[in-house]
Design a protein around this motif. Structure first.
Motif, PDB file in Angstrom:
ATOM      1  N   SER A   1      -3.270   7.405   5.063  1.00  0.00           N
ATOM      2  CA  SER A   1      -2.428   8.603   5.180  1.00  0.00           C
ATOM      3  C   SER A   1      -1.002   8.261   5.566  1.00  0.00           C
ATOM      4  O   SER A   1      -0.098   9.097   5.428  1.00  0.00           O
TER       5      SER A   1
ATOM      6  N   CYS B   1     -11.301  -0.334   3.017  1.00  0.00           N
ATOM      7  CA  CYS B   1     -12.602  -0.372   3.677  1.00  0.00           C
ATOM      8  C   CYS B   1     -12.408  -0.864   5.111  1.00  0.00           C
ATOM      9  O   CYS B   1     -11.910  -1.974   5.338  1.00  0.00           O
TER      10      CYS B   1
ATOM     11  N   SER C   1      -5.201   6.472   9.108  1.00  0.00           N
ATOM     12  CA  SER C   1      -6.216   7.171   8.323  1.00  0.00           C
ATOM     13  C   SER C   1      -6.874   8.222   9.200  1.00  0.00           C
ATOM     14  O   SER C   1      -6.814   8.140  10.436  1.00  0.00           O
TER      15      SER C   1
ATOM     16  N   TRP D   1       0.829  -1.200   0.000  1.00  0.00           N
ATOM     17  CA  TRP D   1       0.000   0.000   0.000  1.00  0.00           C
ATOM     18  C   TRP D   1       0.864   1.251   0.000  1.00  0.00           C
ATOM     19  O   TRP D   1       2.049   1.211   0.320  1.00  0.00           O
TER      20      TRP D   1
ATOM     21  N   CYS E   1     -15.108   3.477   3.660  1.00  0.00           N
ATOM     22  CA  CYS E   1     -13.949   3.749   2.805  1.00  0.00           C
ATOM     23  C   CYS E   1     -13.102   4.855   3.424  1.00  0.00           C
ATOM     24  O   CYS E   1     -13.572   5.976   3.602  1.00  0.00           O
ATOM     25  N   LEU E   2     -11.859   4.515   3.768  1.00  0.00           N
ATOM     26  CA  LEU E   2     -10.923   5.486   4.324  1.00  0.00           C
ATOM     27  C   LEU E   2      -9.708   5.597   3.419  1.00  0.00           C
ATOM     28  O   LEU E   2      -9.343   4.635   2.737  1.00  0.00           O
ATOM     29  N   THR E   3      -9.078   6.755   3.447  1.00  0.00           N
ATOM     30  CA  THR E   3      -7.856   6.983   2.679  1.00  0.00           C
ATOM     31  C   THR E   3      -6.654   6.761   3.577  1.00  0.00           C
ATOM     32  O   THR E   3      -6.576   7.313   4.682  1.00  0.00           O
TER      33      THR E   3
ATOM     34  N   GLY F   1      -2.665   7.498   0.127  1.00  0.00           N
ATOM     35  CA  GLY F   1      -3.644   7.830  -0.906  1.00  0.00           C
ATOM     36  C   GLY F   1      -4.487   6.645  -1.325  1.00  0.00           C
ATOM     37  O   GLY F   1      -5.529   6.831  -1.958  1.00  0.00           O
ATOM     38  N   ASP F   2      -4.043   5.420  -0.987  1.00  0.00           N
ATOM     39  CA  ASP F   2      -4.848   4.238  -1.303  1.00  0.00           C
ATOM     40  C   ASP F   2      -6.111   4.225  -0.452  1.00  0.00           C
ATOM     41  O   ASP F   2      -6.164   4.819   0.628  1.00  0.00           O
ATOM     42  N   SER F   3      -7.119   3.514  -0.944  1.00  0.00           N
ATOM     43  CA  SER F   3      -8.372   3.357  -0.204  1.00  0.00           C
ATOM     44  C   SER F   3      -8.441   1.976   0.431  1.00  0.00           C
ATOM     45  O   SER F   3      -7.995   0.989  -0.164  1.00  0.00           O
TER      46      SER F   3
END
Length: 200
Positions: A52, A43, A61, A36, A48-50, A39-41
């Motif tokens: 960080s 769940c 996140s 990862w 859905c979280l980004t 910026g990846d998503s």
């Protein structure tokens, strides 16, 4: 985009309030976090979280105030288990149904009982969403793709089969528990189209 097929049960490492938002550090539950990047998503419990930030066996996140108001994430504490699913990649099998990770509301588990080796859940959705749940249709509960067995008044029933029971947090579901509910994306857009059509 996700499928509602949970890949691991992670755990909350830390929670920190940041203004109206909340910073979460979550253990990956054995998922390969090295693949990862920021910026990846992902769940998390159906949300859905980004990503960080990435650690050796965890990721970070931020859940916004809007997300906290519409989901159960604001109730999380260190040690709590959460269902995890990375974003769907091109070529992946679609084993569940199309899940956006945009939670429609918080539902409540009214009843749990054993049923022929499965765990039967009776769930009460918010009244504003009840009409969007249909028998034999799909819903997402805490990130898990499920088929609706029946709709009865203000509640609906689902079965948690042995594999799902062991591989997700729903195996420990209890009456009164709040859960994140995402209705089928088709129902969501159909309602919007019909709503626009009846307006003058």
């Amino acid at each position: 985009m996700f499928t509602g097929i949970v890949r691991a049960i992670g755990s909350v490492v830390s929670v920190r309030q940041a203004g109206g938002a909340m910073e979460l550090e979550i253990g990956c539950g054995g998922l390969p976090s090295g693949t990862w990047k920021a910026g990846d998503s992902i769940c998390v419990a159906g949300v859905c979280l980004t990503v960080s930030g990435i650690g050796p066996e965890c990721f970070r996140s931020v859940a916004s105030a809007e997300t906290l108001a519409c989901t159960t994430l604001g109730q999380l504490s260190p040690g709590d288990p959460v269902n995890l699913e990375p974003a769907l990649a091109s070529g992946d099998l679609l084993g569940g149904h199309f899940v956006t990770g945009h939670v429609d509301g918080v539902a409540r588990i009214d009843e749990t009982r054993e049923q022929a080796g499965s765990l039967r859940l009776v769930i009460a959705p918010p009244s504003s969403l009840a009409h969007l749940v249909a028998a034999k249709g799909s819903v997402t509960i805490d990130g898990v793709s499920l088929t609706v067995n029946e709709v009865a008044g203000a509640t609906f029933g689902v079965n948690i089969v042995p594999h799902t029971r062991a591989a997700t947090t729903l195996g420990a579901a209890r009456p009164g528990q709040a859960v994140n509910l995402e209705v089928d994306i088709l129902a969501r857009y159909l309602e919007r189209l019909l709503d626009q059509r009846v307006k003058p």
